[in-house]
Design an enzyme around this catalytic site. Structure first.
Site, PDB file in Angstrom:
ATOM      1  CG  MET A   1     -11.831  -2.267   4.899  1.00 24.58           C
ATOM      2  SD  MET A   1      -9.545  -2.076   4.163  1.00 24.58           S
ATOM      3  CE  MET A   1      -8.907  -0.690   5.293  1.00 24.58           C
TER       4      MET A   1
ATOM      5  CG  MET B   1      -7.955   7.405   1.418  1.00 25.68           C
ATOM      6  SD  MET B   1      -7.847   7.865   2.916  1.00 25.68           S
ATOM      7  CE  MET B   1      -6.604   6.036   2.776  1.00 25.68           C
TER       8      MET B   1
ATOM      9  CB  SER C   1      -1.023   0.448   1.191  1.00 24.13           C
ATOM     10  OG  SER C   1      -1.722   1.240   1.260  1.00 24.13           O
TER      11      SER C   1
ATOM     12  CG  MET D   1     -11.330   3.506   0.563  1.00 19.49           C
ATOM     13  SD  MET D   1     -10.219   4.606   1.686  1.00 19.49           S
ATOM     14  CE  MET D   1      -8.895   3.392   1.169  1.00 19.49           C
TER      15      MET D   1
ATOM     16  N   GLY E   1      -1.098   2.494  10.053  1.00 19.19           N
ATOM     17  CA  GLY E   1      -1.034   2.643  11.318  1.00 19.19           C
ATOM     18  C   GLY E   1      -2.042   2.535  12.060  1.00 19.19           C
TER      19      GLY E   1
ATOM     20  CG  ASP F   1      -5.672  -2.643   3.076  1.00 15.72           C
ATOM     21  OD1 ASP F   1      -4.751  -2.114   4.410  1.00 15.72           O
ATOM     22  OD2 ASP F   1      -6.015  -1.505   3.028  1.00 15.72           O
TER      23      ASP F   1
ATOM     24  CG  HIS G   1      -9.635   0.463  -1.262  1.00 14.38           C
ATOM     25  ND1 HIS G   1      -9.096   0.432   0.282  1.00 14.38           N
ATOM     26  CD2 HIS G   1     -10.650   0.703  -1.140  1.00 14.38           C
ATOM     27  CE1 HIS G   1      -9.616   0.189   1.301  1.00 14.38           C
ATOM     28  NE2 HIS G   1     -11.188   0.914   0.128  1.00 14.38           N
TER      29      HIS G   1
ATOM     30  CG  ASP H   1      -4.866   2.914   0.427  1.00 14.53           C
ATOM     31  OD1 ASP H   1      -5.523   2.135   0.316  1.00 14.53           O
ATOM     32  OD2 ASP H   1      -3.656   2.801   1.041  1.00 14.53           O
TER      33      ASP H   1
ATOM     34  CG  HIS I   1      -4.115  -0.983  -1.921  1.00 13.74           C
ATOM     35  ND1 HIS I   1      -5.176  -2.357  -1.872  1.00 13.74           N
ATOM     36  CD2 HIS I   1      -4.258  -0.667  -1.138  1.00 13.74           C
ATOM     37  CE1 HIS I   1      -6.116  -2.110  -1.490  1.00 13.74           C
ATOM     38  NE2 HIS I   1      -6.151  -1.041  -0.930  1.00 13.74           N
TER      39      HIS I   1
END
Length: 235
Positions: free
Chosen positions: A159, A39, A10, A70, A167, A192, A68, A37, A35
């Site tokens: 998820m 967002m 990621s 989001m 983190g 993930d 992904h 992300d 991957h």
């Protein structure tokens, strides 16, 4: 038949100033996919990457890129990410149904739904596949497994944290969904959130074989060794 473990790096935790270098480091370490992300600051409390970054990454690697989404209206961006070079497009189930009262405003997270509009979700999964891309659904920790659309999916991402930031601490309560998927689903089973050498064994035992990791991998003093530790999970 048990599928071999794959690591998806990621890039949320990569060094964006040296992204080409970090991509190469991952390839040398045996990473199988990347991957990304994406967002929008509405579906999750963070703002990250759009199609332009996917297009930039496509120039530096031939490995699969999985995006992904989001974002509040993923269907509006399927074409953009497909054209940018994504090989796999993930869409969140929580974007396809009425929101629960506690998360209807833009600044209320995590997003949860009272029910899923199966037809609308199937329509966007079909659109992803029409572009020649693999279609994944994503389930937030509190979202039940949506079995009615599994026949329309190439993979399911469970998820193990509430999405938005790298983190976070792994949530073991989601493993029951992974176990159920292992019983009934033949596609990719990914997980993930908080994945590291300590949490990966339980995820793999439950049935996940695609391990998505961000801070554990890019924060390691030895990225290659961190990758080996995950690949050896369950051996």
């Amino acid at each position: 038949m048990t599928k071999p473990i794959e690591i998806s790096a990621s890039i949320l935790s990569a060094d964006f100033g040296n992204l080409a270098r970090d991509i190469k480091r991952c390839e040398v370490a045996g990473i199988e996919r990347f991957h990304i992300d994406c967002m929008d600051g509405h579906f999750v409390p963070n703002l990250t990457i759009g199609p332009v970054m996917v297009e930039a990454m496509r120039k530096y690697t031939k490995l699969p890129l999985e995006t992904h989404l989001m974002i509040e209206h993923p269907g509006a961006y399927i074409e953009d990410y497909a054209k940018a070079g994504a090989d796999i497009i993930h869409i969140q189930v929580e974007c396809y149904g009425p929101r629960r009262a506690n998360c209807r405003e833009w600044n209320q997270w995590p997003k949860e739904v009272e029910g899923v509009d199966i037809a609308a979700l199937q329509k966007d999964l079909k659109r992803i596949r029409s572009w020649g891309k693999k279609a994944f659904i994503v389930l937030n920790p509190s979202t039940p497994l949506c079995e009615d659309v599994l026949k329309d999916c190439d993979g399911v991402l469970v998820m193990s944290v509430n999405p938005g930031f790298a983190g976070q601490k792994f949530m073991p309560e989601v493993l029951s969904k992974v176990q159920r998927l292992k019983e009934i689903f033949k596609g990719d089973i990914a997980i993930d959130g908080g994945i590291n050498a300590q949490t990966a064994p339980s995820a793999v035992k439950a049935g996940a074989h695609v391990l998505i990791t961000a801070s554990y991998l890019f924060g390691a003093s030895d990225l290659a060794q961190a990758a080996r530790d995950l690949l050896n999970t369950g051996c």
